[in-house]
Design an enzyme around this catalytic site. Structure first.
Site, PDB file in Angstrom:
ATOM      1  N   LYS A  34      -2.229  -1.539  -3.834  1.00 35.94           N
ATOM      2  CA  LYS A  34      -3.083  -0.360  -3.794  1.00 35.94           C
ATOM      3  C   LYS A  34      -2.260   0.909  -3.867  1.00 35.94           C
ATOM      4  O   LYS A  34      -1.287   1.006  -3.125  1.00 35.94           O
ATOM      5  CB  LYS A  34      -3.863  -0.413  -2.478  1.00 35.94           C
ATOM      6  CG  LYS A  34      -4.662   0.795  -2.157  1.00 35.94           C
ATOM      7  CD  LYS A  34      -5.311   0.601  -0.826  1.00 35.94           C
ATOM      8  CE  LYS A  34      -5.971   1.887  -0.422  1.00 35.94           C
ATOM      9  NZ  LYS A  34      -6.374   1.873   0.950  1.00 35.94           N
ATOM     10  N   LYS A  79       0.852  -1.183   0.000  1.00 40.98           N
ATOM     11  CA  LYS A  79       0.000   0.000   0.000  1.00 40.98           C
ATOM     12  C   LYS A  79       0.887   1.231   0.000  1.00 40.98           C
ATOM     13  O   LYS A  79       1.702   1.431   0.898  1.00 40.98           O
ATOM     14  CB  LYS A  79      -0.897  -0.013   1.242  1.00 40.98           C
ATOM     15  CG  LYS A  79      -1.727   1.258   1.364  1.00 40.98           C
ATOM     16  CD  LYS A  79      -2.755   1.162   2.465  1.00 40.98           C
ATOM     17  CE  LYS A  79      -3.496   2.469   2.623  1.00 40.98           C
ATOM     18  NZ  LYS A  79      -4.532   2.415   3.666  1.00 40.98           N
TER      19      LYS A  79
HETATM   20  C1  PBG Z   1      -7.186   3.284   5.389  1.00 43.56           C
HETATM   21  C2  PBG Z   1      -7.622   3.230   3.985  1.00 43.56           C
HETATM   22  C3  PBG Z   1      -7.514   4.245   3.020  1.00 43.56           C
HETATM   23  C4  PBG Z   1      -8.071   3.738   1.839  1.00 43.56           C
HETATM   24  C5  PBG Z   1      -8.508   2.458   2.118  1.00 43.56           C
HETATM   25  N1  PBG Z   1      -8.187   2.157   3.438  1.00 43.56           N
HETATM   26  C6  PBG Z   1      -7.072   5.629   3.140  1.00 43.56           C
HETATM   27  C7  PBG Z   1      -5.703   5.984   3.495  1.00 43.56           C
HETATM   28  O1  PBG Z   1      -4.795   5.161   3.635  1.00 43.56           O
HETATM   29  O2  PBG Z   1      -5.539   7.186   3.642  1.00 43.56           O
HETATM   30  C8  PBG Z   1      -8.170   4.482   0.557  1.00 43.56           C
HETATM   31  C9  PBG Z   1      -9.091   3.899  -0.447  1.00 43.56           C
HETATM   32  C10 PBG Z   1      -9.441   4.820  -1.546  1.00 43.56           C
HETATM   33  O3  PBG Z   1      -8.822   5.870  -1.749  1.00 43.56           O
HETATM   34  O4  PBG Z   1     -10.396   4.479  -2.257  1.00 43.56           O
HETATM   35  N2  PBG Z   1      -8.145   2.729   6.254  1.00 43.56           N
END
Ligand code: PBG
Length: 340
Positions: A263, A210
């Site tokens: 991601k 991520k």
């Molecule tokens: C954190 C989380 C995020 C997203 C999914 N889980 C946000 C972040 O890390 O700031 C982002 C998903 C998206 O942008 O669609 N719980």
């Protein structure tokens, strides 16, 4: 013998695959032919639909994600019947609680918004796979994904809270927990906690690779989870790093992750491919809020054909090697794919 020599012999041209014996356009001549030889097929059963659940009575549209809303628990039955009816096998839930605090209590509250949502969904669609995002940022007043000590997120102190959140989600009946915090050691901590509490059959899908991405912008509006100070670069990955993704995935798999996620998706297709070729675990990719907003926003201005652009983007993610895709286009795309 040189290449020229081989090609000079009659018949060898064909084997060597050169023009004019080979004309790649032949198999593109009709939709029937194209469909017959299509390498990547997009089907609704590859999609996971992300749902933001909040504690208000009414749904509220998300401005930076047109077409998506924060959903009231009372609206869930209708929505999930539609999801299931379209052949989408799974949803992933994000909680948007009314109250936040500095330890993210809402994440492990047995009556928290996600915990209640799971019960509601399982009541109406018991076969729909319900995944819970396991993280603290939606529940913390400071917006970070863990406990903050001395201005930074304290890795090891956060692990206990993540484990509590996962156990409480499992207790509420989720089919899968999905830690998205990027703390080191969270998969092992969650696995141990689940096993100790009688949830050894609940799988973990870790957001293993991520990235600290600008493409999460609209999500943070949706979940009101923008960090109140600093950013997430001390725990999410540097967008410049590809090899490091392999180390992250290896780590999570070794700790017991049953499936892994990359991601965002489209800006990281090389990572999706690398993870696919290096590991045997199921690999998902998350087409995040900013990827959705770019396509939808441009389409709303008439600058892109939304349907074609969205399906092309989803196809590229599957072509790169994703077994499944988390996407805000899940409902629309499933409708487009089943229309004739
Ligand atoms: C954190 C989380 C995020 C997203 C999914 N889980 C946000 C972040 O890390 O700031 C982002 C998903 C998206 O942008 O669609 N719980």
């Amino acid at each position: 013998m040189g290449r020229k020599g081989i090609l000079a012999e009659p018949g060898v041209e064909r084997a060597a695959g050169t023009f004019p014996a080979v004309r790649l356009r032949r198999l593109r001549a009709s939709e029937g032919l194209r469909s017959l030889i299509r390498e990547t097929r997009l089907t609704p059963d590859r999609f996971v639909y992300p749902i933001f659940v909040h504690e208000l009575e009414e749904d509220v549209g998300i401005e930076s994600m047109p077409g998506q809303s924060r959903i009231a628990i009372s609206s869930l039955p209708r929505l999930v019947r539609r999801v299931h009816g379209l052949g989408i096998p799974a949803v992933i839930l994000f909680g948007v609680p009314l109250m936040k605090d500095d330890v993210g209590s809402g994440a492990y509250d047995p009556h928290g918004v996600v915990q209640r949502a799971v019960a509601t969904i399982k009541d109406v669609e018991p076969d729909l796979v319900v995944i819970a995002d396991t993280c603290l940022d939606e529940y913390t007043s400071h917006g970070h994904c863990g406990l903050v000590r001395d201005g930074d997120v304290d890795n090891d102190a956060t692990l206990d809270l993540l484990a509590r959140a996962a156990v409480s989600q499992a207790e509420a009946g989720v089919d899968l927990v999905a830690p998205s915090d990027m703390m080191d050691g969270r998969v092992a901590a969650i696995r141990r906690a689940l096993d100790e509490t009688g949830h050894s059959s609940v799988p973990i899908m870790s957001y293993a690779a991520k990235y600290a991405s600008a493409f999460y912008g609209p999500f943070r509006e949706a979940a009101a989870s923008r960090p109140q100070f600093g950013d997430r670069r001390s725990y999410q990955m540097d967008p410049a790093n590809g090899r490091e993704a392999i180390r992250e995935v290896a780590q999570d798999v070794a700790e017991g992750a049953d499936a892994v996620l990359v991601k965002p998706a489209t800006p990281y297709l090389d990572v999706v491919r690398d993870v696919r070729t290096n590991f045997e675990v199921p690999v998902g990719a998350y087409q995040v809020s900013g990827e959705y907003a770019m396509i939808r926003g441009a389409a709303m201005r008439g600058w892109l054909d939304e349907r074609a652009a969205a399906l092309e983007s989803l196809t590229s993610i599957v072509r790169a090697g994703a077994d499944f895709v988390l996407t805000y286009f899940a409902l629309d795309a499933s409708e487009w794919l089943t229309e004739t």
